[in-house]
Design a protein around this motif. Structure first.
Motif, PDB file in Angstrom:
ATOM      1  N   ASP A   1      -3.011  -2.119  -0.690  1.00 45.60           N
ATOM      2  CA  ASP A   1      -4.167  -1.309  -0.308  1.00 45.60           C
ATOM      3  C   ASP A   1      -5.461  -2.119  -0.398  1.00 45.60           C
TER       4      ASP A   1
ATOM      5  N   THR B   1      -5.431  -4.262   2.794  1.00 46.98           N
ATOM      6  CA  THR B   1      -5.713  -3.401   3.939  1.00 46.98           C
ATOM      7  C   THR B   1      -7.186  -3.019   3.980  1.00 46.98           C
TER       8      THR B   1
ATOM      9  N   TRP C   1      -9.792  -4.073   6.909  1.00 42.37           N
ATOM     10  CA  TRP C   1     -10.407  -2.980   7.672  1.00 42.37           C
ATOM     11  C   TRP C   1     -11.924  -2.983   7.510  1.00 42.37           C
TER      12      TRP C   1
ATOM     13  N   ARG D   1      -6.028   0.481  13.621  1.00 44.16           N
ATOM     14  CA  ARG D   1      -5.618   0.776  12.243  1.00 44.16           C
ATOM     15  C   ARG D   1      -4.098   0.854  12.133  1.00 44.16           C
TER      16      ARG D   1
ATOM     17  N   ASP E   1      -1.721  -1.571   9.838  1.00 49.15           N
ATOM     18  CA  ASP E   1      -0.760  -1.059   8.860  1.00 49.15           C
ATOM     19  C   ASP E   1       0.622  -1.667   9.072  1.00 49.15           C
ATOM     20  N   ARG E   2       1.023  -1.846  10.338  1.00 50.41           N
ATOM     21  CA  ARG E   2       2.331  -2.452  10.612  1.00 50.41           C
ATOM     22  C   ARG E   2       2.350  -3.914  10.187  1.00 50.41           C
TER      23      ARG E   2
ATOM     24  N   ASP F   1       2.609  -4.213   6.473  1.00 52.52           N
ATOM     25  CA  ASP F   1       4.002  -3.973   6.086  1.00 52.52           C
ATOM     26  C   ASP F   1       4.805  -5.262   6.182  1.00 52.52           C
TER      27      ASP F   1
END
Length: 219
Positions: A87, A90, A94, A177, A181-182, A185
Motif C-alpha cells: 500500500d 501504491t 499514485w 489506477r 493495481d495489477r 500485484d
C-alpha cells in the motif's frame, strides 16, 4: 523580488521547476518556456538560462526532482508507517501520478525529449531515481541483489503506469489506477518468489523477461 534575485543557481532551479511545466505545456521544454517561467517569478531570463545551461534535459530533471519533493511532503513517514508495504508503494506511485496530472501535456513533451537518443541515459537515470526515492520513502533497506531488482521492477511499473495515464480518458483515471493495481500485484508476486529462491537466483529467474512483462502485460 530581492529574495528571488539573491537565490543561488540551485535555489533558482528549484524555484523555477515548479513553474516550468505550466509553460512547457504550450512552449515545449524550450528557452521560450524557461523565459516565461522566469518572468512569472520576476527573474531575469538570462539568469534563468544560466541556471539551466544544459537545456531541456536539465529542466525536466529539475521538474521531476520537484515532484519527488512534493510526493515526500504529501506522504510523510508517519502516514506511510501505518500502511502495508504494497500500500505504501501504491500510494507513492499514485501520488506521483496525481502530481503530474495537471501537467499532462508537459509530461508528454518531457517523455518525447527523454526518448531522443542523446537523452536515453538521462531518462534511465531519472526513472531509477524516482524508483529509489519511492522505495526509500517506503522504508526499504535492502542491499545487494534485492536493492537493484526492487528499483528495476518499480521503475518499470512506474514507467508503464505513466504511459497508461497519458492515454487514459476514463473518469478520474480509473483505468490507470486499475492498471497500477495489477502491476503492483506482479511486483509483490516477484518479491515473494525471490524470498523462496535458493542462493543463486539468476539460475532460476530472468529479470529482463519479468521487466518486459511489466511494461508490456498480456492483460
Amino acid at each position: 523580488m530581492a529574495d528571488v534575485l539573491d537565490m543561488t543557481l540551485d535555489e533558482l532551479r528549484a524555484a523555477l521547476a515548479a513553474r516550468l511545466p505550466e509553460e512547457a505545456a504550450f512552449e515545449g521544454w524550450t528557452d521560450a518556456a524557461l523565459d516565461a517561467a522566469a518572468l512569472a517569478l520576476g527573474v531575469p531570463p538570462e539568469r534563468a538560462r544560466l541556471a539551466f545551461a544544459d537545456g531541456a534535459g536539465q529542466m525536466i530533471d529539475a521538474w521531476f526532482a520537484d515532484v519527488d519533493r512534493q510526493m515526500a511532503a504529501a506522504l510523510p513517514p508517519e502516514t506511510l508507517a501505518a500502511m502495508r508495504i504494497r500500500d505504501r508503494i501504491t500510494a507513492l506511485v499514485w501520488t506521483r501520478i496525481t502530481l503530474v496530472e495537471p501537467h499532462r501535456e508537459a509530461l508528454r513533451r518531457a517523455l518525447a525529449v527523454l526518448a531522443l537518443p542523446q537523452n536515453v541515459l538521462l531518462g534511465t537515470r531519472l526513472g531509477w531515481r524516482a524508483a529509489d526515492v519511492m522505495w526509500r520513502l517506503a522504508g526499504d533497506t535492502a542491499t545487494g541483489f534485492a536493492h537493484y531488482t526492487k528499483r528495476l521492477t518499480l521503475s518499470a511499473v512506474y514507467g508503464a503506469t505513466v504511459l497508461a495515464f497519458l492515454d487514459d480518458e476514463s473518469e478520474e483515471q480509473a483505468d490507470t489506477r486499475a492498471f497500477l493495481d495489477r502491476r503492483i500485484d506482479d511486483v509483490m508476486k516477484f518479491e515473494k518468489f525471490k524470498a523462496q529462491l535458493k542462493p543463486d537466483p539468476d539460475r532460476h529467474f530472468n529479470v529482463a523477461r519479468f521487466l518486459g512483462r511489466l511494461r508490456y502485460p498480456t492483460h
